[in-house]
Scaffold this motif. Sequence first.
Motif, short mmCIF file in Angstrom:
data_model
loop_
_atom_site.label_atom_id
_atom_site.label_comp_id
_atom_site.label_asym_id
_atom_site.label_seq_id
_atom_site.Cartn_x
_atom_site.Cartn_y
_atom_site.Cartn_z
N ARG A 34 0.84 -1.21 0.00
CA ARG A 34 0.00 0.00 0.00
C ARG A 34 0.87 1.25 0.00
N ARG A 35 1.89 1.25 0.83
CA ARG A 35 2.78 2.41 0.89
C ARG A 35 3.58 2.57 -0.41
N GLY A 36 3.98 1.46 -1.00
CA GLY A 36 4.65 1.52 -2.29
C GLY A 36 3.78 2.13 -3.37
N GLU A 37 2.50 1.78 -3.35
CA GLU A 37 1.55 2.35 -4.32
C GLU A 37 1.35 3.85 -4.09
N LEU A 38 1.38 4.28 -2.83
CA LEU A 38 1.27 5.71 -2.53
C LEU A 38 2.48 6.47 -3.08
N ILE A 39 3.67 5.89 -2.91
CA ILE A 39 4.88 6.51 -3.43
C ILE A 39 4.83 6.56 -4.96
N LYS A 40 4.39 5.49 -5.58
CA LYS A 40 4.28 5.45 -7.04
C LYS A 40 3.33 6.54 -7.54
N ALA A 41 2.17 6.66 -6.90
CA ALA A 41 1.19 7.67 -7.32
C ALA A 41 1.77 9.08 -7.21
N ARG A 42 2.48 9.34 -6.11
CA ARG A 42 3.08 10.66 -5.94
C ARG A 42 4.20 10.91 -6.96
N ALA A 43 4.99 9.88 -7.26
CA ALA A 43 6.04 10.02 -8.27
C ALA A 43 5.44 10.33 -9.63
N GLN A 44 4.31 9.71 -9.94
CA GLN A 44 3.64 9.98 -11.22
C GLN A 44 3.12 11.40 -11.28
N GLU A 45 2.78 11.99 -10.13
CA GLU A 45 2.36 13.39 -10.11
C GLU A 45 3.55 14.33 -10.30
N PRO A 126 18.05 18.26 -12.70
CA PRO A 126 17.41 17.03 -12.23
C PRO A 126 15.99 17.28 -11.75
N ASN A 127 15.18 16.27 -11.86
CA ASN A 127 13.84 16.24 -11.28
C ASN A 127 13.76 14.94 -10.48
N PRO A 128 14.21 14.93 -9.23
CA PRO A 128 14.26 13.69 -8.44
C PRO A 128 12.87 13.26 -7.96
N PHE A 129 12.01 12.95 -8.91
CA PHE A 129 10.62 12.64 -8.60
C PHE A 129 10.45 11.42 -7.71
N LEU A 130 11.29 10.39 -7.86
CA LEU A 130 11.18 9.21 -6.99
C LEU A 130 11.64 9.54 -5.57
N LYS A 131 12.76 10.21 -5.46
CA LYS A 131 13.28 10.58 -4.14
C LYS A 131 12.29 11.49 -3.41
N ASP A 132 11.73 12.45 -4.13
CA ASP A 132 10.78 13.37 -3.52
C ASP A 132 9.46 12.71 -3.15
N ALA A 133 9.13 11.62 -3.82
CA ALA A 133 7.85 10.95 -3.58
C ALA A 133 7.88 10.03 -2.36
N ILE A 134 9.04 9.74 -1.84
CA ILE A 134 9.15 8.80 -0.72
C ILE A 134 8.33 9.24 0.49
N VAL A 135 8.25 10.54 0.73
CA VAL A 135 7.50 11.03 1.90
C VAL A 135 6.02 10.65 1.82
N ALA A 136 5.51 10.37 0.61
CA ALA A 136 4.11 9.98 0.47
C ALA A 136 3.83 8.63 1.11
N GLY A 137 4.87 7.81 1.31
CA GLY A 137 4.70 6.51 1.92
C GLY A 137 4.75 6.53 3.44
N ALA A 138 5.04 7.69 4.02
CA ALA A 138 5.10 7.79 5.48
C ALA A 138 3.74 8.24 6.01
N ASP A 139 3.36 7.67 7.12
CA ASP A 139 2.09 8.09 7.76
C ASP A 139 2.36 8.86 9.02
#
Length: 139
Positions: A34-45, A126-139
Amino acid sequence: MVAVPSRFTFQWDEQVINTVVRGQNGIAGREVRRRGELIKARAQELVGVDTGRLRASIFVRNFTILGNPAVVIGFGTRYGQFHHNGTGLWGPFHRRITPKVASALVFKPKGSSRTVFAASVRGSKPNPFLKDAIVAGAD
């Protein structure tokens, strides 16, 4: 009156418990996914979009590390690393991009019909979209 047993005996099956708790479909496995999917969704944004191919290639895959569920989040294009990490002045070598064989770089800028000849270019930030999206997986 109903007789109530005064003693219970439990036998734990550790393999079953590990499967229920730590397996890919167990409690922890579902939460990691679930958290991986949240990170993926944020990276896609966050990813820059030209054709949408890089955004569509972002994936989440399950795997296990020492019996514990984990996910890997990545992208499936060759140019994704350049978009993520930058090139030229902003890339790993911090220098302008120059031609290796020819005397000039030749290209058409996006949205232009004009051909450009350049001795060097700065590269892309650079656009570190994956690195920046990691916070989306934290609750």
